[in-house]
Design an enzyme around this catalytic site. Structure first.
Site, PDB file in Angstrom:
ATOM      1  N   SER A 124       0.832  -1.195   0.000  1.00 27.69           N
ATOM      2  CA  SER A 124       0.000   0.000   0.000  1.00 27.69           C
ATOM      3  C   SER A 124       0.871   1.251   0.000  1.00 27.69           C
ATOM      4  O   SER A 124       1.963   1.259   0.575  1.00 27.69           O
ATOM      5  CB  SER A 124      -0.865  -0.014   1.268  1.00 27.69           C
ATOM      6  OG  SER A 124      -1.472   1.235   1.462  1.00 27.69           O
ATOM      7  N   TYR A 148      -1.786  -0.879  10.821  1.00 22.15           N
ATOM      8  CA  TYR A 148      -2.074  -1.449   9.501  1.00 22.15           C
ATOM      9  C   TYR A 148      -0.892  -1.221   8.562  1.00 22.15           C
ATOM     10  O   TYR A 148      -0.382  -2.146   7.924  1.00 22.15           O
ATOM     11  CB  TYR A 148      -3.355  -0.834   8.901  1.00 22.15           C
ATOM     12  CG  TYR A 148      -3.470  -1.097   7.419  1.00 22.15           C
ATOM     13  CD1 TYR A 148      -3.769  -2.371   6.956  1.00 22.15           C
ATOM     14  CD2 TYR A 148      -3.246  -0.089   6.476  1.00 22.15           C
ATOM     15  CE1 TYR A 148      -3.832  -2.634   5.589  1.00 22.15           C
ATOM     16  CE2 TYR A 148      -3.311  -0.336   5.125  1.00 22.15           C
ATOM     17  CZ  TYR A 148      -3.609  -1.615   4.683  1.00 22.15           C
ATOM     18  OH  TYR A 148      -3.661  -1.868   3.331  1.00 22.15           O
ATOM     19  N   LYS A 152       2.071  -3.819   6.557  1.00 27.84           N
ATOM     20  CA  LYS A 152       2.478  -3.837   5.143  1.00 27.84           C
ATOM     21  C   LYS A 152       3.989  -3.671   5.029  1.00 27.84           C
ATOM     22  O   LYS A 152       4.642  -4.380   4.267  1.00 27.84           O
ATOM     23  CB  LYS A 152       1.766  -2.719   4.361  1.00 27.84           C
ATOM     24  CG  LYS A 152       0.261  -2.926   4.226  1.00 27.84           C
ATOM     25  CD  LYS A 152      -0.051  -4.152   3.401  1.00 27.84           C
ATOM     26  CE  LYS A 152      -1.530  -4.453   3.323  1.00 27.84           C
ATOM     27  NZ  LYS A 152      -1.843  -5.767   2.785  1.00 27.84           N
TER      28      LYS A 152
HETATM   29  P1  NAD Z   1     -11.021  -6.637   1.255  1.00 27.20           P
HETATM   30  O1  NAD Z   1     -11.196  -6.604   2.732  1.00 27.20           O
HETATM   31  O2  NAD Z   1     -12.197  -6.364   0.402  1.00 27.20           O
HETATM   32  O3  NAD Z   1     -10.390  -8.036   0.817  1.00 27.20           O
HETATM   33  C1  NAD Z   1      -9.523  -8.777   1.647  1.00 27.20           C
HETATM   34  C2  NAD Z   1     -10.052 -10.209   1.685  1.00 27.20           C
HETATM   35  O4  NAD Z   1      -9.201 -10.990   2.507  1.00 27.20           O
HETATM   36  C3  NAD Z   1     -11.463 -10.308   2.271  1.00 27.20           C
HETATM   37  O5  NAD Z   1     -12.264 -11.068   1.400  1.00 27.20           O
HETATM   38  C4  NAD Z   1     -11.265 -11.020   3.599  1.00 27.20           C
HETATM   39  O6  NAD Z   1     -12.373 -11.804   3.947  1.00 27.20           O
HETATM   40  C5  NAD Z   1     -10.013 -11.831   3.322  1.00 27.20           C
HETATM   41  N1  NAD Z   1      -9.198 -12.158   4.501  1.00 27.20           N
HETATM   42  C6  NAD Z   1      -8.743 -11.319   5.460  1.00 27.20           C
HETATM   43  N2  NAD Z   1      -8.016 -12.009   6.357  1.00 27.20           N
HETATM   44  C7  NAD Z   1      -7.999 -13.304   5.959  1.00 27.20           C
HETATM   45  C8  NAD Z   1      -7.420 -14.493   6.470  1.00 27.20           C
HETATM   46  N3  NAD Z   1      -6.719 -14.520   7.608  1.00 27.20           N
HETATM   47  N4  NAD Z   1      -7.606 -15.657   5.795  1.00 27.20           N
HETATM   48  C9  NAD Z   1      -8.331 -15.682   4.653  1.00 27.20           C
HETATM   49  N5  NAD Z   1      -8.916 -14.592   4.125  1.00 27.20           N
HETATM   50  C10 NAD Z   1      -8.745 -13.412   4.774  1.00 27.20           C
HETATM   51  O7  NAD Z   1      -9.841  -5.625   0.915  1.00 27.20           O
HETATM   52  P2  NAD Z   1      -9.368  -5.082  -0.498  1.00 27.20           P
HETATM   53  O8  NAD Z   1      -9.707  -3.645  -0.571  1.00 27.20           O
HETATM   54  O9  NAD Z   1      -9.791  -5.989  -1.583  1.00 27.20           O
HETATM   55  O10 NAD Z   1      -7.792  -5.168  -0.277  1.00 27.20           O
HETATM   56  C11 NAD Z   1      -7.040  -6.289  -0.707  1.00 27.20           C
HETATM   57  C12 NAD Z   1      -5.613  -6.124  -0.228  1.00 27.20           C
HETATM   58  O11 NAD Z   1      -5.093  -4.898  -0.745  1.00 27.20           O
HETATM   59  C13 NAD Z   1      -5.458  -6.022   1.280  1.00 27.20           C
HETATM   60  O12 NAD Z   1      -4.279  -6.695   1.656  1.00 27.20           O
HETATM   61  C14 NAD Z   1      -5.325  -4.539   1.534  1.00 27.20           C
HETATM   62  O13 NAD Z   1      -4.573  -4.265   2.693  1.00 27.20           O
HETATM   63  C15 NAD Z   1      -4.583  -4.092   0.288  1.00 27.20           C
HETATM   64  N6  NAD Z   1      -4.813  -2.674  -0.045  1.00 27.20           N
HETATM   65  C16 NAD Z   1      -6.085  -2.218  -0.180  1.00 27.20           C
HETATM   66  C17 NAD Z   1      -6.294  -0.865  -0.477  1.00 27.20           C
HETATM   67  C18 NAD Z   1      -7.691  -0.301  -0.575  1.00 27.20           C
HETATM   68  O14 NAD Z   1      -7.838   0.925  -0.477  1.00 27.20           O
HETATM   69  N7  NAD Z   1      -8.726  -1.097  -0.807  1.00 27.20           N
HETATM   70  C19 NAD Z   1      -5.207  -0.022  -0.674  1.00 27.20           C
HETATM   71  C20 NAD Z   1      -3.921  -0.542  -0.549  1.00 27.20           C
HETATM   72  C21 NAD Z   1      -3.736  -1.876  -0.238  1.00 27.20           C
HETATM   73  C1  WQD Z   2      -9.311  10.012   0.740  1.00 25.80           C
HETATM   74  C2  WQD Z   2      -9.474  11.511   0.939  1.00 25.80           C
HETATM   75  C3  WQD Z   2      -9.729  12.113   3.258  1.00 25.80           C
HETATM   76  C4  WQD Z   2     -13.598  10.114   3.794  1.00 25.80           C
HETATM   77  C5  WQD Z   2      -6.828   4.960   2.899  1.00 25.80           C
HETATM   78  C6  WQD Z   2      -5.794   4.272   3.725  1.00 25.80           C
HETATM   79  C7  WQD Z   2      -4.681   3.761   2.860  1.00 25.80           C
HETATM   80  C8  WQD Z   2      -5.214   2.907   1.701  1.00 25.80           C
HETATM   81  C9  WQD Z   2      -6.317   3.586   0.967  1.00 25.80           C
HETATM   82  C10 WQD Z   2      -5.125   0.591   2.321  1.00 25.80           C
HETATM   83  C11 WQD Z   2      -8.687  12.035   2.137  1.00 25.80           C
HETATM   84  C12 WQD Z   2     -10.984  12.429   2.475  1.00 25.80           C
HETATM   85  C13 WQD Z   2     -12.425  10.603   3.264  1.00 25.80           C
HETATM   86  C14 WQD Z   2     -14.623  11.019   4.182  1.00 25.80           C
HETATM   87  C15 WQD Z   2     -13.221  12.829   3.447  1.00 25.80           C
HETATM   88  N1  WQD Z   2      -5.769   1.677   2.174  1.00 25.80           N
HETATM   89  N2  WQD Z   2     -12.234  11.933   3.082  1.00 25.80           N
HETATM   90  N3  WQD Z   2     -14.379  12.359   3.968  1.00 25.80           N
HETATM   91  O1  WQD Z   2      -6.978   8.018   3.640  1.00 25.80           O
HETATM   92  O2  WQD Z   2      -6.084   8.326   1.290  1.00 25.80           O
HETATM   93  O3  WQD Z   2      -6.219   6.072   2.246  1.00 25.80           O
HETATM   94  O4  WQD Z   2      -7.307   4.046   1.895  1.00 25.80           O
HETATM   95  O5  WQD Z   2      -3.947   0.402   2.189  1.00 25.80           O
HETATM   96  O6  WQD Z   2      -3.830   3.034   3.685  1.00 25.80           O
HETATM   97  O7  WQD Z   2      -5.281   5.183   4.702  1.00 25.80           O
HETATM   98  O8  WQD Z   2      -8.302   7.201   1.624  1.00 25.80           O
HETATM   99  O9  WQD Z   2     -10.664   7.283   0.948  1.00 25.80           O
HETATM  100  O10 WQD Z   2     -10.106   7.387   3.408  1.00 25.80           O
HETATM  101  O11 WQD Z   2      -9.570   9.330   1.958  1.00 25.80           O
HETATM  102  O12 WQD Z   2     -13.052  14.044   3.296  1.00 25.80           O
HETATM  103  O13 WQD Z   2     -15.681  10.634   4.677  1.00 25.80           O
HETATM  104  O14 WQD Z   2     -10.851  11.772   1.246  1.00 25.80           O
HETATM  105  O15 WQD Z   2      -9.469  13.108   4.205  1.00 25.80           O
HETATM  106  O16 WQD Z   2      -8.258  13.330   1.802  1.00 25.80           O
HETATM  107  P1  WQD Z   2      -6.863   7.513   2.276  1.00 25.80           P
HETATM  108  P2  WQD Z   2      -9.741   7.723   2.002  1.00 25.80           P
END
Ligand code: NAD
Ligand code: WQD
Length: 347
Positions: A124, A148, A152
């Site tokens: 991430s 979190y 990562k």
């Molecule tokens: P998500 O929660 O929708 O998907 C994660 C999946 O993993 C879920 O289906 C959950 O049930 C499963 N899971 C969690 N722990 C588990 C375990 N111990 N065993 C088996 N299954 C398990 O999240 P997402 O948004 O699809 O994110 C996928 C990956 O990408 C995550 O690792 C997340 O940290 C990373 N990521 C997401 C974002 C984002 O903004 N969505 C941004 C950066 C990184």
């Molecule tokens: C985006 C922008 C908020 C909600 C997060 C995690 C990051 C990654 C992606 C997993 C920011 C603003 C948000 C609201 C708002 N996840 N906002 N009102 O914070 O960039 O990233 O998700 O790895 O680790 O921190 O994403 O969508 O929460 O926010 O004004 O109700 O929207 O302040 O500027 P963020 P976000």
């Protein structure tokens, strides 16, 4: 030969499964459904007209996970499974460390045992902490501000050590920026539990009438309109990036890190305006104070992924808003309703 997708029922995982199946890969999904529904996998199958094996297995259940390796011929792993809510990770850090880090270590132990050494990992942009400037390149210094993010960063380091110990490993660390949007069919999308933490699902719930207004967290950042700027990337572009990374790990050994974003920064107000335009409806909002831990600007330099993966995000902000809205409109309660039907049908 199959690709094991951990967390394949989740938001990014389900979209990646569609792209993998459409590109002719055989897949196996492992998910404990802690943050997803089996219905998502049913719809993946429906969209692609392809079937695949899925296991309701927790990565922490070593015995059950080993069965998956024993029963299948796995060539590579795309590892999405993990807990991802920043705020929650501050409240229950041990659960995050155990689930994300122990889960990954157990997975890698089995990969090593079964000689599966090709891995694509979901990292991430959070590992960059508060970047000194933008756009962010992969060689920026890393610092995280919450449990979190630390999971990562620690996993990236663990995978680096693993490769150092055995250079037959082939690993891609993908640092996602802000994934939003949904499959253009409107059949799969993001289905958060409770009040959404992230901007786009919050906006879509305001649009559908579930929430009164959006709270914009601060308008005094050093950005073009004062609201926070992020690199929003369409989940389908992101999913396609995984296929490119998969090709890479299957064709070389080594470890590489890639930013997956568009390279463009949009503010909260830009997103609101774009959403209003594509849906022809107003999104009421209030400016509130900054959210603790937020940064002003975060967007990627994607040159490395463009050059070395031959990948570039192509969908624009309007596509992202349009597809998020279609998903929300067609599934106002996420996957829940059809799950009930499914359970009833099985009884
Ligand atoms: P998500 O929660 O929708 O998907 C994660 C999946 O993993 C879920 O289906 C959950 O049930 C499963 N899971 C969690 N722990 C588990 C375990 N111990 N065993 C088996 N299954 C398990 O999240 P997402 O948004 O699809 O994110 C996928 C990956 O990408 C995550 O690792 C997340 O940290 C990373 N990521 C997401 C974002 C984002 O903004 N969505 C941004 C950066 C990184
Ligand atoms: C985006 C922008 C908020 C909600 C997060 C995690 C990051 C990654 C992606 C997993 C920011 C603003 C948000 C609201 C708002 N996840 N906002 N009102 O914070 O960039 O990233 O998700 O790895 O680790 O921190 O994403 O969508 O929460 O926010 O004004 O109700 O929207 O302040 O500027 P963020 P976000």
């Amino acid at each position: 030969m199959a690709i094991l997708v951990t967390g394949g029922a989740g938001y990014i995982g389900s979209h990646t499964c569609v792209e993998l199946l459409n590109s002719g890969y055989e897949i196996i999904v492992v998910d404990n459904f802690s943050n997803s529904k089996p219905e998502a996998l049913k719809r993946v199958s429906e969209l692609t007209k392809k079937s695949f094996i899925s296991y309701e297995v927790d990565l922490l259940d070593h015995i059950a996970l080993e069965n998956v390796f024993r029963e299948n011929h796995i060539e590579a792993v795309i590892h999405f499974a993990g807990l991802k809510a920043v705020g929650e990770s501050v409240e229950i850090p041990l659960r995050y460390y155990h689930n994300n880090i122990t889960g990954t270590v157990l997975l890698c132990e089995l990969m090593q045992k079964y000689n599966v050494k090709n891995l694509v990992f979901s990292s991430s942009a959070t590992v960059y902490g508060t970047p000194k400037y933008v756009p962010i390149t992969e060689d920026f210094s890393l610092q995280t501000t919450n449990p979190y993010g630390r999971t990562k960063l620690m996993i990236e380091e663990i995978l680096g050590d693993l490769h150092l110990s055995d250079n037959n490993w082939s690993i891609a660390l993908l640092r996602y920026f802000n994934p939003i949007g949904a499959h253009e069919s409107g059949r799969i999308g993001e289905d958060p539990n409770g009040i959404p933490n992230n901007l786009m699902p919050y906006i879509t719930q305001v649009a559908i009438g579930k929430r009164e207004h959006l709270n914009i967290f601060g308008n005094d950042y050093d950005t073009h309109d004062g609201t926070g700027v992020r690199d929003y990337i369409h989940v389908i572009d992101l999913a396609k990036g995984h296929l490119k990374a998969l090709e890479k790990v299957m064709n070389r050994t080594g470890i590489d890190t890639f930013n997956l974003g568009t390279g463009i920064g949009y503010s909260v107000l830009d997103v609101v305006k774009s959403y209003e335009k594509v849906t022809s409806q107003k999104i009421p909002y209030k400016i509130t104070q900054r959210r603790s831990g937020d940064i002003g600007k975060c967007y990627a330099d994607t040159t490395k992924a463009n050059k070395e993966l031959g990948w570039k995000a192509i969908k624009n902000l309007e596509d992202m808003c349009q597809d998020s809205w279609r998903w929300q409109k067609n599934n106002p309660d996420g996957y829940t309703e059809e799950i009930k039907e499914l359970v009833e049908n099985h009884n």
